[in-house]
Design a protein around this motif. Structure first.
Motif, mmCIF file in Angstrom:
data_model
loop_
_atom_site.group_PDB
_atom_site.id
_atom_site.type_symbol
_atom_site.label_atom_id
_atom_site.label_comp_id
_atom_site.label_asym_id
_atom_site.label_seq_id
_atom_site.Cartn_x
_atom_site.Cartn_y
_atom_site.Cartn_z
ATOM 1 N N LEU A 52 0.772 -1.039 -0.117
ATOM 2 C CA LEU A 52 -0.079 -0.052 0.001
ATOM 3 C C LEU A 52 0.964 1.314 0.079
ATOM 4 N N SER A 53 2.231 0.913 0.162
ATOM 5 C CA SER A 53 2.984 2.149 0.070
ATOM 6 C C SER A 53 3.126 2.548 -1.263
ATOM 7 N N HIS A 54 2.901 1.859 -2.219
ATOM 8 C CA HIS A 54 2.888 2.314 -3.541
ATOM 9 C C HIS A 54 1.444 3.265 -4.155
ATOM 10 N N PRO A 55 1.653 4.109 -4.609
ATOM 11 C CA PRO A 55 0.464 4.884 -4.823
ATOM 12 C C PRO A 55 -0.539 4.132 -5.915
ATOM 13 N N MET A 56 -0.101 3.474 -6.823
ATOM 14 C CA MET A 56 -0.642 2.749 -7.739
ATOM 15 C C MET A 56 -1.625 1.685 -7.278
ATOM 16 N N VAL A 57 -0.819 1.102 -6.056
ATOM 17 C CA VAL A 57 -1.214 -0.064 -5.318
ATOM 18 C C VAL A 57 -2.715 0.359 -4.536
ATOM 19 N N LEU A 58 -2.226 1.398 -3.823
ATOM 20 C CA LEU A 58 -3.224 2.120 -3.003
ATOM 21 C C LEU A 58 -4.464 2.683 -3.812
ATOM 22 N N ALA A 59 -4.190 3.292 -4.865
ATOM 23 C CA ALA A 59 -5.427 3.646 -5.776
ATOM 24 C C ALA A 59 -6.181 2.467 -6.121
ATOM 25 N N GLY A 60 -5.510 1.316 -6.424
ATOM 26 C CA GLY A 60 -6.277 0.084 -7.002
ATOM 27 C C GLY A 60 -7.250 -0.402 -5.777
ATOM 28 N N VAL A 61 -6.527 -0.321 -4.469
ATOM 29 C CA VAL A 61 -7.268 -0.891 -3.481
ATOM 30 C C VAL A 61 -8.631 -0.085 -3.159
ATOM 31 N N VAL A 62 -8.372 1.265 -3.210
ATOM 32 C CA VAL A 62 -9.472 2.045 -3.017
ATOM 33 C C VAL A 62 -10.435 2.264 -4.069
ATOM 34 N N GLY A 63 -9.776 2.371 -5.178
ATOM 35 C CA GLY A 63 -10.791 2.433 -6.526
ATOM 36 C C GLY A 63 -11.774 1.148 -6.492
ATOM 37 N N SER A 64 -11.012 0.073 -6.395
ATOM 38 C CA SER A 64 -11.944 -1.395 -6.405
ATOM 39 C C SER A 64 -13.012 -1.244 -5.384
ATOM 40 N N GLY A 65 -12.641 -0.852 -4.341
ATOM 41 C CA GLY A 65 -13.777 -0.744 -3.170
ATOM 42 C C GLY A 65 -15.047 0.110 -3.616
ATOM 43 N N LEU A 66 -14.480 1.305 -4.080
ATOM 44 C CA LEU A 66 -15.581 2.280 -4.612
ATOM 45 C C LEU A 66 -16.382 1.862 -5.878
ATOM 46 N N LEU A 67 -15.643 0.968 -6.486
ATOM 47 C CA LEU A 67 -16.074 0.360 -7.874
ATOM 48 C C LEU A 67 -17.099 -0.554 -7.551
ATOM 49 N N LEU A 68 -16.782 -1.468 -6.676
ATOM 50 C CA LEU A 68 -17.924 -2.737 -6.061
ATOM 51 C C LEU A 68 -18.969 -1.981 -5.506
ATOM 52 N N ALA A 69 -18.733 -1.034 -4.582
ATOM 53 C CA ALA A 69 -19.872 -0.449 -3.874
ATOM 54 C C ALA A 69 -20.999 0.348 -4.724
ATOM 55 N N LEU A 79 -21.145 -0.398 -8.122
ATOM 56 C CA LEU A 79 -21.857 -1.749 -9.130
ATOM 57 C C LEU A 79 -23.096 -2.271 -8.065
ATOM 58 N N TRP A 80 -22.818 -2.370 -6.650
ATOM 59 C CA TRP A 80 -23.917 -2.880 -5.916
ATOM 60 C C TRP A 80 -25.110 -2.089 -5.909
ATOM 61 N N LEU A 81 -24.652 -0.702 -5.688
ATOM 62 C CA LEU A 81 -25.919 0.255 -5.907
ATOM 63 C C LEU A 81 -26.710 0.482 -7.134
ATOM 64 N N SER A 82 -25.953 -0.031 -8.267
ATOM 65 C CA SER A 82 -26.484 0.160 -9.340
ATOM 66 C C SER A 82 -27.635 -1.036 -9.630
ATOM 67 N N LEU A 83 -27.611 -1.880 -8.965
ATOM 68 C CA LEU A 83 -28.547 -2.973 -8.983
ATOM 69 C C LEU A 83 -30.141 -2.450 -8.640
ATOM 70 N N ARG A 84 -30.327 -1.400 -8.205
ATOM 71 C CA ARG A 84 -31.407 -0.807 -7.593
ATOM 72 C C ARG A 84 -32.072 -0.474 -9.142
ATOM 73 N N TRP A 85 -31.394 -0.242 -10.180
ATOM 74 C CA TRP A 85 -31.871 0.245 -11.569
ATOM 75 C C TRP A 85 -31.781 -0.717 -12.629
ATOM 76 N N THR A 86 -30.655 -1.329 -12.682
ATOM 77 C CA THR A 86 -30.362 -2.094 -13.898
ATOM 78 C C THR A 86 -29.184 -3.227 -13.446
ATOM 79 N N ARG A 87 -29.151 -4.523 -13.985
ATOM 80 C CA ARG A 87 -28.083 -5.421 -14.166
ATOM 81 C C ARG A 87 -27.135 -5.114 -15.003
ATOM 82 N N ALA A 88 -27.255 -4.136 -15.763
ATOM 83 C CA ALA A 88 -26.263 -3.777 -16.960
ATOM 84 C C ALA A 88 -24.910 -3.451 -16.533
#
Length: 790
Positions: free
Chosen positions: A325-342, A344-353
């Protein structure tokens, strides 16, 4: 994924519209089927135009040697070569890596259609054609799923012109990605067609048409696996399409996938075994615990960036260092992946697409994510080529919803204008990326700029410079590669070989010793250190390494020959001959004994006796290239041309990496009045040993002076002759003579006249009267605006 009943809110209705729009391909406005056909042709043409300059790419990348330049099966197209590609499942003999026979056969066919290391255009032509077909198939698939031609054509257009396709097309060895994607897309298209037939009559018994479509889908999946096994998870992609947009997910549809799962279960161990046998793999249990999740998180954000903002594309993305996590790209990947998954989960309220589109991408790219590591990069553009289809699914669904608006709406023209503008931007970026593939040196210099601390691009640059005959610069590049990665054996071996060629044996021997400390069974290092020691008259040490080599590979006549010469340097040659004769008498059917005795006679100048013994060795072991090579050379020395040509040709067929065989073949073919065939042999020799100026001069002379040379051949002659003139400081009259002949062949007569006069002056000053007279005769032709022809 099932959900409870939805309220008919505005957002809920939009989601339902998106899902219902996929229920059956149907053109709401009654447009003819010709529209989608015309749009598919249009997006295919756009993809072709955007990538057209790939045809002029001359770069060879990291592993193109194994796939083309050093692959004897590809370079000798035949049913036997194709059979070997298909039969060698557990341990492919000519390519280090997984089982990929169809890709190798496709490269072999391109070689048969005039492709060569000096003419890459046939390979790029096939790759361009495959990308165009993939673009058309992707568009067709989206049309089948969402029923709207424009909603299918716009994502298809963006896929076709996107820079992600540059690497699979320009990289010769990556034919596998294009071919596997072609068969995978064909399988998906057939599957959707099958699903439509089944949905129309779900309870009807299987009919012949449905069965044929299903078998076609299964067969194309097999072909995809035989092209590149990274499409292994295609059955999961079919399940995702069943969930959305086909909306037919059930226990019955899962049972439909069982034959696909069986093929997957067969493919996975074949891939792991063939890869680990020839190259090696790093399994999860062999790596730090957090390595795999951190790389996956890093790559999720990395690929999103490359797909939506395709900047700084490269053929080599090294793993982030340190991988924490000391590497900026790795940290960005972990944070970004978490936000992305959240999100996508919220998007199920409107569409599965959105979720299904993302899962499609993730599943498709998962085999290359590093769970089982088989490469030295963290990610690659080629890995995202097929998976990018996942991002096209929600885009096509959204566009299909937009096209449901009234015809007079201003939304459609705005969307089309934006799509065309984006496609132009992507196409310009694609052309810019293709420019880096102009030649090998340009490619690797760009890769070094993008990843200055990576060792692989440095070593690749060294190889490119070595091919150009710039050995001093190549050695500098190899040194830097070894400094960056001391355990990089290939780079250290190339460095040692370069130092040996540059008459620096002590430094070369030191590097060979480092290699053998980490890999005591490294055959090339054992042979090369022995040769270097023998050249330095350190015969006792050389014998030790020759014997270590033969203990591992006793059926190596070349090393047996070197060992014999080393022994002969320690003793009187007569004693060595006596030893060989005794061995021959003890083992009269031992080919090696006859060969060693033949070598001893050859060393004494007793050529007829040597030929007799070489023939006996060949008759006992006809598949050993080195026996045929030495027989051919001895026959050539005696002027027995036809038999020499036959044996040297066989030697070349058996091994593609012996420059001496290629040089001898070139000389024989030239003497036999077959200059263009001779030229190809000289090209092969120069590929193996680019520092051979005499061979380069012979090649340039043949191309410049033979009647059947093409304009491409003449341009090659001028380039070669000019390069070797510069390498030799322009002080050798015979090299200037070749350059003058090349200029004349190209119609550059003033330069030919000037160069010929310089050659005459140098020849006269050095006492080479005969050569000066010959050049004067050619000079008269150039002055009359006529080329010299032999």
């Amino acid at each position: 994924m099932q959900h409870g009943p939805r309220k008919q809110t505005k957002s809920g209705r939009a989601g339902e519209l998106s899902n219902r729009g996929a229920s059956r391909p149907k053109d709401n406005e009654g447009r003819p089927a010709a529209l989608i056909f015309a749009l598919m042709l249009a997006v295919g043409a756009a993809a072709c135009v955007a990538h057209w300059s790939v045809l002029d790419s001359k770069a060879l990348s990291v592993d193109d040697g194994e796939y083309l330049t050093d692959n004897p099966l590809v370079q000798h197209p035949s049913w036997e070569s194709a059979g070997r590609f298909l039969r060698e499942v557990r341990a492919p003999s000519t390519v280090k890596g997984y089982y990929q026979p169809l890709s190798m056969i496709s490269l072999m066919l391109d070689y048969a259609l005039a492709g060569s290391t000096g003419n890459l255009r046939p390979f790029h032509r096939t790759s361009l054609m495959l990308h165009v077909l993939n673009t058309i198939l992707a568009t067709l698939l989206l049309y089948q799923l969402f029923g709207n031609p424009w909603a299918a054509a716009i994502p298809g257009l963006l896929f076709g012109v996107h820079p992600l396709a540059v690497e699979p097309m320009a990289w010769i060895a990556d034919r596998k990605t294009l071919l596997a994607t072609f068969f995978a897309l064909l399988s998906l298209v057939l599957y959707v067609r099958y699903a439509r037939h089944t949905s129309a009559a779900p309870l009807a018994p299987p009919n012949r048409q449905r069965s044929i479509i299903y078998l076609g889908c299964l067969f194309t999946y097999i072909l995809s696996l035989m092209s590149k096994p990274t499409t292994t998870l295609l059955p999961v992609l079919l399940v995702l399409l069943d969930i959305w947009p086909l909306r037919r997910f059930s226990r019955r549809t899962l049972l439909e996938k069982l034959p696909f799962v069986v093929l997957t279960v067969i493919s996975i161990p074949i891939t792991i075994v063939s890869q680990s046998t020839t190259w090696g793999v790093a399994r999860p249990e062999q790596t730090p615990a957090l390595r795999v999740p951190l790389i996956i998180a890093h790559n999720i954000v990395f690929y999103l960036y490359k797909v939506f903002i395709p900047l700084d594309m490269s053929a080599h993305y090294p793993p982030p260092q340190p991988l924490d996590l000391s590497h900026p790209m790795v940290l960005a990947g972990v944070v970004g992946s978490g936000l992305l998954l959240a999100g996508l989960w919220l998007s199920l309220r409107w569409t599965r697409a959105l979720l299904i589109g993302w899962l499609f991408f993730f599943v498709a790219v998962l085999p290359t994510m590093g769970v089982i590591s088989f490469t030295n990069v963290v990610a690659a553009d080629k890995f995202a080529y097929l998976p990018a289809l996942g991002f096209m699914l929600p885009l096509a669904a959204g566009l299909a919803h937009v096209w449901k608006r009234p015809v007079r709406s201003a939304v459609r023209p705005a969307v089309l204008s934006a799509a065309c503008a984006l496609a132009i931007v992507l196409a310009v970026d694609t052309r810019r990326c293709l420019a880096h593939w102009e030649n090998s040196e340009a490619l690797f210099r760009y890769m070094v700029r993008r990843a200055p601390n990576a060792s692989v691009p440095r070593a690749g640059l060294g190889n490119a410079l070595r091919e150009l005959g710039r050995m001093d610069e190549a050695i500098m590049a190899y040194r830097e590669a070894v400094r960056l990665e001391p355990r990089y054996i290939v780079a250290r071996l190339n460095l040692a070989n370069g130092l040996a060629q540059q008459n620096n044996p002590d430094a070369a021997i030191a590097h060979y010793r480092v290699i053998l400390e980490s890999d005591p069974a490294h055959l090339e290092a054992l042979n090369n250190i022995a040769n270097a020691l023998a050249a330095e008259d350190r015969v006792d040490e050389a014998l030790t390494f020759y014997r270590r080599y033969l203990a591992l590979r006793p059926d190596s006549p070349a090393v047996q020959h070197n060992l014999g010469l080393a022994v002969a340097r320690q003793r009187e040659i007569e004693a060595f001959i006596k030893q060989c004769e005794q061995s021959q008498q003890i083992k009269p059917d031992d080919a090696a004994a006859h060969f060693r005795l033949g070598q001893a006679y050859f060393a004494q100048g007793q050529i007829p006796e040597a030929i007799m013994l070489y023939r006996r060795a060949v008759s006992l072991s006809p598949a050993l290239a080195d026996y045929r090579k030495h027989l051919g050379l001895a026959l050539m020395k005696r002027g027995i041309r036809e038999e020499a040509l036959r044996h040297l040709s066989e030697a070349a067929n058996l091994t593609g990496d012996d420059a001496d065989v290629r040089i001898a073949l070139g000389a024989l073919l030239a003497q036999s009045g077959r200059p263009l065939e001779a030229a190809e042999q000289y090209r092969q020799a120069l590929r193996l040993k680019p520092e051979l100026i005499t061979v380069a001069n012979n090649l340039a002379w043949l191309l410049a002076t033979c009647d059947g040379a093409s304009q491409h051949d003449i341009a090659e002659a001028v380039s070669l002759a000019d390069r070797i003139r510069n390498q030799s400081d322009g002080k050798h009259p015979e090299l200037l003579d070749t350059l003058a002949a090349s200029y004349a062949a190209a119609g550059r007569f003033p330069e030919a006249v000037q160069t010929a006069r310089q050659a005459i002056e140098l020849a006269s000053a050095s006492g080479q009267k005969d050569l000066a007279d010959q050049i004067r005769g050619r000079l008269r032709l150039y002055e009359a605006h006529r080329p010299y022809r032999e």
